[in-house]
Motif scaffolding. Structure first.
Motif, PDB file in Angstrom:
ATOM      1  N   UNK A 263      15.202  34.793 -20.157  1.00 33.46           N
ATOM      2  CA  UNK A 263      15.015  34.905 -18.719  1.00 33.46           C
ATOM      3  C   UNK A 263      15.684  33.740 -18.020  1.00 33.46           C
ATOM      4  N   UNK A 264      16.446  34.044 -16.960  1.00 33.76           N
ATOM      5  CA  UNK A 264      17.127  32.997 -16.207  1.00 33.76           C
ATOM      6  C   UNK A 264      18.515  32.732 -16.755  1.00 33.76           C
ATOM      7  N   UNK A 265      19.005  31.505 -16.509  1.00 34.66           N
ATOM      8  CA  UNK A 265      20.301  31.096 -17.018  1.00 34.66           C
ATOM      9  C   UNK A 265      21.491  31.558 -16.212  1.00 34.66           C
ATOM     10  N   UNK A 266      21.267  32.192 -15.039  1.00 39.91           N
ATOM     11  CA  UNK A 266      22.370  32.716 -14.250  1.00 39.91           C
ATOM     12  C   UNK A 266      23.045  31.596 -13.455  1.00 39.91           C
ATOM     13  N   UNK A 267      24.351  31.774 -13.090  1.00 50.00           N
ATOM     14  CA  UNK A 267      25.047  30.762 -12.282  1.00 50.00           C
ATOM     15  C   UNK A 267      24.336  30.531 -10.950  1.00 50.00           C
ATOM     16  N   UNK A 268      24.142  29.280 -10.593  1.00 54.54           N
ATOM     17  CA  UNK A 268      23.408  28.946  -9.376  1.00 54.54           C
ATOM     18  C   UNK A 268      24.147  29.380  -8.123  1.00 54.54           C
ATOM     19  N   UNK A 269      25.455  29.240  -8.103  1.00 54.14           N
ATOM     20  CA  UNK A 269      26.209  29.486  -6.881  1.00 54.14           C
ATOM     21  C   UNK A 269      26.208  30.952  -6.481  1.00 54.14           C
ATOM     22  N   UNK A 270      26.404  31.856  -7.437  1.00 54.55           N
ATOM     23  CA  UNK A 270      26.551  33.275  -7.108  1.00 54.55           C
ATOM     24  C   UNK A 270      25.335  34.122  -7.436  1.00 54.55           C
ATOM     25  N   UNK A 271      24.468  33.667  -8.351  1.00 58.09           N
ATOM     26  CA  UNK A 271      23.315  34.471  -8.752  1.00 58.09           C
ATOM     27  C   UNK A 271      22.023  33.653  -8.727  1.00 58.09           C
ATOM     28  N   UNK A 272      21.996  32.616  -7.906  1.00 59.99           N
ATOM     29  CA  UNK A 272      20.823  31.756  -7.869  1.00 59.99           C
ATOM     30  C   UNK A 272      19.577  32.426  -7.347  1.00 59.99           C
ATOM     31  N   UNK A 273      19.745  33.501  -6.548  1.00 63.21           N
ATOM     32  CA  UNK A 273      18.587  34.194  -5.976  1.00 63.21           C
ATOM     33  C   UNK A 273      18.250  35.476  -6.723  1.00 63.21           C
ATOM     34  N   UNK A 274      18.865  35.710  -7.886  1.00 61.12           N
ATOM     35  CA  UNK A 274      18.605  36.933  -8.645  1.00 61.12           C
ATOM     36  C   UNK A 274      17.459  36.727  -9.621  1.00 61.12           C
ATOM     37  N   UNK A 275      16.858  37.856 -10.016  1.00 56.99           N
ATOM     38  CA  UNK A 275      15.769  37.848 -10.999  1.00 56.99           C
ATOM     39  C   UNK A 275      16.269  38.631 -12.209  1.00 56.99           C
TER      40      UNK A 275
END
Length: 524
Positions: A301-313
């Motif tokens: 869970x998590x680990x997504x790029x902050x700039x483009x996917x920081x608000x994704x779940x």
């Protein structure tokens, strides 16, 4: 109504408020409101969901549902089933532990609270000394290990909830058994992870927030081996054979550490940032699961790029060269992976991924190519989109009922063919005497048909006209009824254009045959 606006306590106002707004809860059913915790029992094949209001709900096969309510109105933070037992332990946000049991009375199972417990520290100790962060039920079902914010691990005996103070694993005791170079790196702080050795119940893994992971021998009270990461630790996973530990960290990376007799593992066997090299969100939970094909499943869970996917779940699944990020529309509360229930099995062989989000429960089939979702037989969220109108229809004719189900199944071709994997227990409820439907219109422009068990039978997407007719005689119609007229009405904007959601739903019985009204007015 001005009396409600006056400040201070007014007995007359309080009596009037009770008369106007008092209600009594008769029954609670379906997807829980504000879920906050998830637990699963592989032996019972039962799922547990806790809520922010202190409720705990157990779900098994369709129709098997239990509910318990804590005396305290506090959020459920963690749920843990005792291995192989019909018991579970819940942790509330007030730091209290509660033991629940499934007991049989008069041939019917009930969920009952047996004991409650609050961990107490020595006089004058800071609150963080006993603030529980991690709960580990031991495989013996007689002990609970409690990791705390102070770095200590307390041992509690079950079922009496008696703290064994002489067996506490303090951070100082661990520190004295580590090499000199580790003691000066401030490697402690709170306990982030506790894991029992998959093969040896006398060994537990303790993970600290600053990156230190130790394997502690319970009988010898010593450190067998330890690992030290440069990044903040979020969680760990122990491979089924006990030869590999996978840790996940705050920078969006995970590391593999081989378990050996070496006192210090300076470097991980492998370190990976799946969505790097740019800054990524933390990986908060990870599973590393072996398969018969030899290639493991990596699920996190998590680990997504902050700039483009920081608000994704998102929850990501990596296996055999395929990497998929499942993006959810609401915050992910927790997830678990369903694996082989036999603890003596050599491999995990995961077959399903269960994800609890704020607004939905999703099960992913991990054995079918493409990893499709499994159609849930219950727990469909009634409020997946804001409800704009509703209508209840009772005593549906059998012919219409069957065709509604058939029409709904044609819309669900994207689901997996796997049977619902959470199938513990047997429902003793009799079949309903009649077939009822609840029709709901939503802001996303859909109309949903719900049966008495909370299953969404039928969806009508993006209605473009004011009428949808269901006929009973034309075999070319995809959906037919016996003398029923289904008519959703749409709200119109000030400019005169129809908006996206229906305003009213009407079901007019006994209307005979009706044809389609205008282009696009059909039920498909």
């Amino acid at each position: 109504m001005r009396r409600f606006l006056r400040p201070g306590h007014d007995p007359a106002r309080e009596r009037l408020k009770r008369d106007l707004f008092q209600f009594n809860k008769t029954v609670e059913h379906g997807f829980p409101h504000q879920p906050s915790a998830l637990g699963y029992s592989p032996s019972l094949r039962i799922l547990a969901i806790g809520t922010r209001s202190g409720a705990i709900k157990l779900y098994g096969a369709p129709g098997v549902e239990f509910m318990g309510l804590h005396r305290e109105n506090n959020a459920v933070v963690q749920i843990h089933f005792l291995p192989g037992q019909c018991q579970l332990v819940t942790l509330l946000d007030d730091n209290s532990l509660h033991l629940w049991s499934l007991k049989v009375k008069s041939g019917v199972s009930e969920l009952q609270e047996d004991e409650s417990f609050t961990l107490r520290g020595p006089p004058g100790a800071a609150p963080s000394a006993t603030q529980i962060t991690v709960v580990l039920p031991h495989s013996s079902c007689q002990l609970l290990y409690l990791g705390t914010e102070s770095g200590s691990v307390f041992m509690v005996q079950l079922p009496a909830f008696r703290a064994l103070e002489d067996q506490t694993i303090s951070s100082d005791a661990v520190l004295q058994r580590l090499p000199e170079e580790v003691r000066h790196r401030r490697a402690f702080e709170m306990v982030e992870a506790l894991q029992e050795h998959p093969r040896d119940p006398n060994q537990i893994l303790i993970g600290y927030s600053r990156g230190l992971v130790v394997i502690w021998d319970l009988q010898g009270s010593c450190v067998l081996c330890h690992f030290l990461s440069s990044q903040q630790l979020e969680n760990v996973c122990w491979q089924r054979d006990g030869h590999l530990i996978v840790s996940c960290h705050s920078d969006g990376s995970y590391c593999q550490w081989p378990v050996s007799s070496d006192t210090l593992q300076l470097e991980p066997l492998r370190s990976c940032v799946p969505y790097g090299p740019f800054p990524c969100k933390a990986i908060t939970k990870i599973f590393w699961l072996t398969t018969k094909q030899g290639l493991p499943f990596t699920i996190f869970q998590g680990g997504m790029p902050r700039a483009s996917y920081g608000d994704r779940h998102c929850i990501s699944v990596i296996h055999n060269g395929q990497q998929t990020a499942f993006d959810f529309t609401s915050r992910v509360i927790d997830f678990t992976v369903l694996i082989e229930a036999n603890p003596e099995a050599a491999l995990d062989d995961p077959y399903a991924l269960v994800v609890l989000a704020e607004e939905e429960l999703v099960v992913i089939d991990l054995q079918t190519a493409g990893w499709p979702p499994v159609q849930p037989p219950y727990l469909a969220s009634l409020h997946c989109s804001a409800i704009t109108c509703s209508h209840h229809v009772s005593n549906i004719p059998l012919k219409l009922w069957e065709r509604i189900i058939a029409a709904g199944s044609r819309q669900n071709t994207h689901f997996s063919t796997m049977e619902w994997p959470i199938d513990g227990g047997t429902s003793l409820a009799p079949a309903p005497p009649q077939r009822d439907l609840l029709l709901t219109g939503h802001e996303d422009g859909t109309v949903r048909f719900w049966d008495a068990s909370g299953v969404c039978l039928r969806l009508l997407y993006k209605l473009s006209t004011v009428r949808v007719f269901l006929t009973d005689t034309d075999p070319s119609e995809s959906l037919s009824a016996q003398g029923g007229l289904f008519r959703p009405l749409q709200r119109r904007s000030p400019a005169g254009h129809p908006e996206d959601f229906p305003l009213q739903i009407q079901w007019l019985p006994g209307c005979g045959r009706h044809g389609r009204a205008g282009a696009g007015a059909g039920a498909e």
